[in-house]
Design an enzyme around this catalytic site. Structure first.
Site, PDB file in Angstrom:
ATOM      1  N   GLN A 104       0.724  -1.307   0.494  1.00  0.00           N
ATOM      2  CA  GLN A 104      -0.001   0.291   0.125  1.00  0.00           C
ATOM      3  C   GLN A 104       1.347   1.123   0.041  1.00  0.00           C
ATOM      4  O   GLN A 104       1.883   1.785   1.260  1.00  0.00           O
ATOM      5  CB  GLN A 104      -0.843   0.343   1.173  1.00  0.00           C
ATOM      6  CG  GLN A 104      -2.026  -1.830   1.453  1.00  0.00           C
ATOM      7  CD  GLN A 104      -2.969  -1.403   0.264  1.00  0.00           C
ATOM      8  OE1 GLN A 104      -3.781  -0.711   0.675  1.00  0.00           O
ATOM      9  NE2 GLN A 104      -2.809  -2.384  -0.329  1.00  0.00           N
ATOM     10  N   GLY A 112     -11.335   1.641   5.460  1.00  0.00           N
ATOM     11  CA  GLY A 112     -10.980   0.978   4.540  1.00  0.00           C
ATOM     12  C   GLY A 112      -9.915   1.945   3.295  1.00  0.00           C
ATOM     13  O   GLY A 112     -10.233   3.196   3.925  1.00  0.00           O
ATOM     14  N   HIS A 113      -9.093   0.930   3.240  1.00  0.00           N
ATOM     15  CA  HIS A 113      -8.484   2.115   2.539  1.00  0.00           C
ATOM     16  C   HIS A 113      -8.610   2.397   0.955  1.00  0.00           C
ATOM     17  O   HIS A 113      -9.822   1.991   0.282  1.00  0.00           O
ATOM     18  CB  HIS A 113      -7.047   1.384   1.329  1.00  0.00           C
ATOM     19  CG  HIS A 113      -7.403  -0.043   0.452  1.00  0.00           C
ATOM     20  ND1 HIS A 113      -6.124  -1.004   0.009  1.00  0.00           N
ATOM     21  CD2 HIS A 113      -8.706  -0.643   0.959  1.00  0.00           C
ATOM     22  CE1 HIS A 113      -7.012  -1.960  -0.938  1.00  0.00           C
ATOM     23  NE2 HIS A 113      -8.394  -1.626  -0.355  1.00  0.00           N
ATOM     24  N   GLY A 114      -8.441   3.967   0.923  1.00  0.00           N
ATOM     25  CA  GLY A 114      -8.727   5.162  -0.287  1.00  0.00           C
ATOM     26  C   GLY A 114     -10.254   5.477  -0.085  1.00  0.00           C
ATOM     27  O   GLY A 114     -11.105   5.971  -1.294  1.00  0.00           O
TER      28      GLY A 114
END
EC number: 2.3.1.191
Length: 363
Positions: free
Chosen positions: A195, A236-238
């Site tokens: 990431q 979560g990511h993004g």
């Protein structure tokens, strides 16, 4: 502090003895003489006759059932929140660096910064004026932290994270750790995907204890200005939120979902990934959001639906045992009618061809 002094500091009107001494604040049920409380709604008026509070904050124009000193304003809850600040201030570290803290020589510190015991601040970090880093905080390389922030004990800020001014990061929060990205392989195993992105918290964001905000695979996970996040939340990511969102405890937001401005997510609701949630949306507690929600809607249930429809469904659901009993009775009646119809069918056929069923049976 005297009643008239409190009124002056809060910018509101008062009724009663101007020299009445107030030394703290409390709820109506728990208040003692010398304490200030508040009444947010008229339905709680009977509590005024039972409280021992010396004064209360009430709405302008509200008639009181008993004689009690009061402060009056348009928003009693807001006035009470401001009154708390007159009597209570949270703990602040003394300015300076504790001898046990580990600070890389390349770190840039603003004026009035405080760094507590056993904190670790790695290379390339920049910390703004009057920010406080509490005990056991770990800040990874190349993090940017604005002015007047509070990072409470044991929180972790991962590399490249950017935190704006006036942010609160409560104990145990983890900001900027790896997003949950794994690629399925032909043999059934998973390959971890690095990431490489970062997390950005805009100004005046609050992050609760043991909340995690993951960094994006590429690009950013961004929390909008003025957003307040409760304890035990997973982002979560993004994910991107608009400004002034409210995210309550145990909410989970899957990767790449976008929230508009002023969105409210109540406790334990879950949002699937890659969704768009419009401005002003409200999501009820324990709702499962599986698709986009247009601006202004209030939704509930799993899968989510407009709350008016959900309430109708819940009203019917409460009667399911009764409806089941009724259905079983109807099924029994239908079965009996079908049986009777079957029993009559041979006789009806005989009559059609001119045969007497009774004569036939006798012979």
């Amino acid at each position: 502090m005297q009643l008239q002094e409190i009124a002056q500091k809060l910018g509101c009107a008062y009724e009663g003895d101007p020299t009445l001494e107030i030394h703290s604040v409390a709820s109506l049920a728990e208040a003692r003489p010398g304490e200030l409380s508040f009444l947010s709604e008229a339905r709680y008026l009977p509590l005024l006759e039972q409280t021992q509070a010396s004064a209360v904050i009430v709405e302008e124009g509200l008639a009181l059932p008993c004689s009690i000193a009061c402060l009056r304003g348009r928003d009693p809850r807001l006035l009470f929140a401001q009154a708390i600040e007159l009597f209570y201030q949270p703990y602040r570290l003394p300015v300076g660096i504790h001898p046990t803290a580990v600070i890389d020589p390349s770190v840039e510190l603003g004026e009035g910064v405080a760094i507590g015991p056993h904190a670790v601040v790695m290379e390339g970090v920049k910390i703004g004026d009057h920010t406080q880093i509490h005990p056991n905080v770990t800040i990874y390389p190349h993090v940017r932290i604005g002015s007047r922030c509070q990072l409470f004990a044991n929180c972790v800020i991962h590399e490249r994270t950017e935190i704006g001014d006036d942010c609160l990061i409560h104990s145990g929060a983890v900001i900027g750790d790896d997003g949950f990205g794994h690629i399925p392989l032909a043999d059934g195993s998973w390959r971890r995907m690095l990431q490489a992105g970062r997390v950005v918290l805009e100004d005046n964001v609050e992050v609760g204890s043991n909340t995690t905000i993951d960094r994006a695979a590429v690009g950013e996970t961004r929390i909008g200005r003025g957003t307040k996040i409760d304890n035990l939340v997973q982002i979560g990511h993004g994910v991107r939120t608009g400004s002034h969102c409210l995210i309550v405890a145990q909410v989970g937001i899957a990767g790449s979902t976008q929230l508009g401005h002023h969105v409210i997510l109540a406790g334990q609701c879950g949002l699937a990934g890659h969704l768009h949630i419009g401005d002003g949306v409200r999501v009820a507690a324990q709702t499962g959001v599986t698709s986009d929600v247009p601006a202004g809607q209030t939704v509930a249930g799993y899968p989510h639906q407009p709350i008016a429809e959900w309430r109708k469904s819940m009203a019917v659901q409460r009667h399911l045992p009764e409806l089941q009993r009724t259905l079983r009775k109807l099924e029994a009646r239908v079965a009996k009618l079908e049986q009777n119809s079957t029993d009559r069918a041979p006789n009806a056929k005989m009559l059609e061809v001119g045969v007497d069923p009774e004569t036939t049976c006798s012979s």
